[in-house]
Design a protein around this motif. Structure first.
Motif, mmCIF file in Angstrom:
data_model
loop_
_atom_site.group_PDB
_atom_site.id
_atom_site.type_symbol
_atom_site.label_atom_id
_atom_site.label_comp_id
_atom_site.label_asym_id
_atom_site.label_seq_id
_atom_site.Cartn_x
_atom_site.Cartn_y
_atom_site.Cartn_z
ATOM 1 N N ARG A 1 30.902 -5.488 62.346
ATOM 2 C CA ARG A 1 32.175 -6.205 62.403
ATOM 3 C C ARG A 1 31.950 -7.564 61.779
ATOM 4 N NH1 ARG A 1 33.389 -7.592 67.529
ATOM 5 N NH2 ARG A 1 35.597 -7.927 67.042
ATOM 6 N N VAL A 2 32.935 -8.038 61.013
ATOM 7 C CA VAL A 2 32.741 -9.242 60.201
ATOM 8 C C VAL A 2 33.762 -10.308 60.563
ATOM 9 C CG1 VAL A 2 32.729 -10.196 57.866
ATOM 10 C CG2 VAL A 2 31.785 -7.908 58.291
ATOM 11 N N ALA A 3 33.258 -11.488 60.926
ATOM 12 C CA ALA A 3 34.076 -12.686 61.079
ATOM 13 C C ALA A 3 33.740 -13.636 59.943
ATOM 14 C CB ALA A 3 33.812 -13.363 62.424
ATOM 15 N N ILE B 1 30.545 -9.926 52.923
ATOM 16 C CA ILE B 1 31.569 -9.171 53.650
ATOM 17 C C ILE B 1 31.450 -7.688 53.320
ATOM 18 C CG2 ILE B 1 34.048 -8.729 53.860
ATOM 19 C CD1 ILE B 1 34.459 -11.753 53.226
ATOM 20 N N GLN B 2 31.378 -7.384 52.032
ATOM 21 C CA GLN B 2 31.325 -5.990 51.601
ATOM 22 C C GLN B 2 30.071 -5.287 52.115
ATOM 23 O OE1 GLN B 2 32.726 -5.382 47.333
ATOM 24 N NE2 GLN B 2 32.340 -7.582 47.337
ATOM 25 N N VAL B 3 28.937 -5.964 52.014
ATOM 26 C CA VAL B 3 27.678 -5.357 52.452
ATOM 27 C C VAL B 3 27.692 -5.126 53.956
ATOM 28 C CG1 VAL B 3 25.191 -5.718 52.653
ATOM 29 C CG2 VAL B 3 26.361 -6.279 50.515
ATOM 30 N N ALA B 4 28.114 -6.129 54.711
ATOM 31 C CA ALA B 4 28.124 -6.005 56.164
ATOM 32 C C ALA B 4 29.027 -4.859 56.621
ATOM 33 C CB ALA B 4 28.568 -7.320 56.801
ATOM 34 N N LYS B 5 30.173 -4.709 55.974
ATOM 35 C CA LYS B 5 31.078 -3.614 56.339
ATOM 36 C C LYS B 5 30.444 -2.263 56.037
ATOM 37 C CE LYS B 5 34.529 -3.693 57.856
ATOM 38 N NZ LYS B 5 34.924 -3.694 59.297
ATOM 39 N N ARG B 6 29.746 -2.140 54.905
ATOM 40 C CA ARG B 6 29.078 -0.872 54.575
ATOM 41 C C ARG B 6 27.944 -0.573 55.540
ATOM 42 N NH1 ARG B 6 33.148 -2.526 51.932
ATOM 43 N NH2 ARG B 6 34.006 -1.066 50.429
ATOM 44 N N VAL C 1 31.544 -4.500 44.952
ATOM 45 C CA VAL C 1 31.914 -4.929 43.600
ATOM 46 C C VAL C 1 31.719 -6.433 43.449
ATOM 47 C CG1 VAL C 1 33.588 -3.052 43.368
ATOM 48 C CG2 VAL C 1 34.341 -5.284 44.239
ATOM 49 N N PRO C 2 31.452 -6.885 42.234
ATOM 50 C CA PRO C 2 31.424 -8.332 42.003
ATOM 51 C C PRO C 2 32.831 -8.906 42.095
ATOM 52 C CG PRO C 2 31.170 -7.149 39.930
ATOM 53 C CD PRO C 2 31.144 -6.117 41.020
ATOM 54 N N ALA D 1 40.103 -10.690 53.929
ATOM 55 C CA ALA D 1 40.638 -9.528 54.637
ATOM 56 C C ALA D 1 40.707 -8.318 53.720
ATOM 57 C CB ALA D 1 42.015 -9.853 55.205
ATOM 58 N N GLU D 2 41.097 -8.536 52.472
ATOM 59 C CA GLU D 2 41.157 -7.437 51.505
ATOM 60 C C GLU D 2 39.781 -6.808 51.301
ATOM 61 O OE1 GLU D 2 42.767 -9.114 47.993
ATOM 62 O OE2 GLU D 2 44.804 -9.309 48.791
ATOM 63 N N LEU D 3 38.738 -7.616 51.398
ATOM 64 C CA LEU D 3 37.377 -7.127 51.210
ATOM 65 C C LEU D 3 36.823 -6.467 52.466
ATOM 66 C CD1 LEU D 3 35.949 -10.152 49.193
ATOM 67 C CD2 LEU D 3 36.411 -7.858 48.296
ATOM 68 N N GLY D 4 37.540 -6.611 53.595
ATOM 69 C CA GLY D 4 37.121 -5.923 54.805
ATOM 70 C C GLY D 4 36.870 -6.789 56.018
ATOM 71 N N ALA D 5 36.999 -8.119 55.907
ATOM 72 C CA ALA D 5 36.735 -8.986 57.053
ATOM 73 C C ALA D 5 37.685 -8.664 58.203
ATOM 74 C CB ALA D 5 36.856 -10.451 56.656
ATOM 75 N N ASP D 6 37.149 -8.645 59.428
ATOM 76 C CA ASP D 6 37.923 -8.280 60.612
ATOM 77 C C ASP D 6 38.516 -9.492 61.323
ATOM 78 O OD1 ASP D 6 37.098 -5.312 60.774
ATOM 79 O OD2 ASP D 6 35.162 -6.342 60.722
#
Length: 333
Positions: A166-168, A157-162, A299-300, A181-186
């Motif tokens: 868009r992340v499902a 999730i984190q890598v894809a957002k950077r 982050v781990p 969601a906190e990590l960035g998933a849409d």
């Protein structure tokens, strides 16, 4: 030294913390005093007798670790005794010491806890090699990540957002989806109550049309047909696990109709050097992903840290509904 040895194959009870032979650093290798080891599903499969280590690897489980460089083998010049490192392994992580090719080491940033760093090498190598090097995920595309609450999922999730995607994600509980969601998933999909095909097929793809440009799948056979249905035109399905079975039916007509591709990969059985090797992947991770780790942007995600003598419980936690992210084993303080 002491290490976890397998007393046969079966349940967690076959893992025994015992005295064993110390490893030595061969040419191009580094000896690491292990501080912590990451726990992966591959370790569980090895314990059950379904995933033997490569012929040149240690029989001790553990595909990643963190620690301190203790000695250098002949020809190693880029590392020094005392360096804080984490390492991608073919085996041997559940031990006090491990010998690892120097090309499979990554430096642990000063601001990153050394124990937590044990949860990075395997997921970083898996995510970067599959999302970027294999699938070519780019900004503006839609990626579907199955098992979003797992170690690989939380990292992906984190890598894809950077990367600007868009992340499902799919996960089995609202609590896990909230963490995603906190990590960035849409787009959050509870696979127990929702059909991921219906959800993803209604989403715009990066190159036009609808569906997922890339799918990162840990389920294998159980999701094969539905993953193809969820792909966008020119979509790429990357299978990295078989939690849902080994043998499935592939609808070639549907795949051809979408100009789609299916890749099946792993990291452990890759060669040490050369094209497609562990060394190539770790070098790419260090160049492109590690600056984000150093900056604290990736982050781990750690769910639990247990002593190595509780390795059996650590394996059980991989299937615990409350586990989000990585489970680690502390080898020493």
């Amino acid at each position: 030294m002491r290490a976890v040895e397998l007393n046969g194959f079966g349940g967690p009870e076959v893992m025994v913390w015992t005295e064993t032979v110390d490893p030595e650093a061969g040419p191009g290798e580094v000896l690491v005093d292990v501080v912590a080891a990451g726990v992966n599903r591959a370790d569980v499969l090895q314990r059950r007798g379904f995933y033997p280590p490569p012929a040149d690897a240690s029989s001790v489980p553990g595909l990643e670790c963190s620690g301190i460089v203790a000695a250098l083998g002949p020809g190693v010049r880029d590392w020094a005794v005392g360096d804080r490192v984490c390492a991608l392994l073919s085996g041997g992580g559940y031990a006090e010491r491990v010998a690892v090719p120097a090309t499979q080491l990554l430096p642990v940033p000063e601001d990153l806890d050394l124990i937590a760093a044990a949860g990075l090498p395997e997921v970083a190598a898996t995510v970067w090699s599959n999302l970027v090097m294999v699938a070519g995920l780019r900004a503006g595309q839609l990626v579907l990540i199955h098992g979003g609450g797992g170690g690989i999922g939380t990292h992906a999730i984190q890598v894809a957002k950077r990367l600007g995607a868009r992340v499902a994600v799919t996960a089995g509980s609202d609590a896990k989806l909230a963490r995603c969601a906190e990590l960035g998933a849409d787009i959050l999909i509870n696979y127990r109550t929702q059909d991921f095909v219906t959800v993803v097929a209604a989403e715009p793809a990066g190159a036009g049309g609808t569906g997922a440009d890339v799918i990162l799948d840990n389920m294998g056979a159980a999701y094969l047909e539905r993953n193809v249905q969820a792909l966008a035109a020119h979509g790429r399905l990357v299978v990295i696990g078989m939690q849902g079975g080994v043998t499935g039916e592939l609808n070639l007509g549907a795949l051809l109709g979408k100009w789609g591709t299916v890749h099946a990969t792993n990291v452990r059985n890759r060669p040490r050097a050369g094209a497609g090797s562990k060394a190539e992947i770790v070098a790419a991770v260090r160049e492109h992903l590690w600056p984000l780790v150093t900056a604290g942007e990736v982050v781990p995600v750690i769910s639990a840290e247990l002593p190595v003598t509780a390795a059996g419980r650590a394996h059980e936690l991989l299937d615990d509904a409350d586990t989000v992210g990585k489970v680690l084993l502390r080898i020493r303080d």
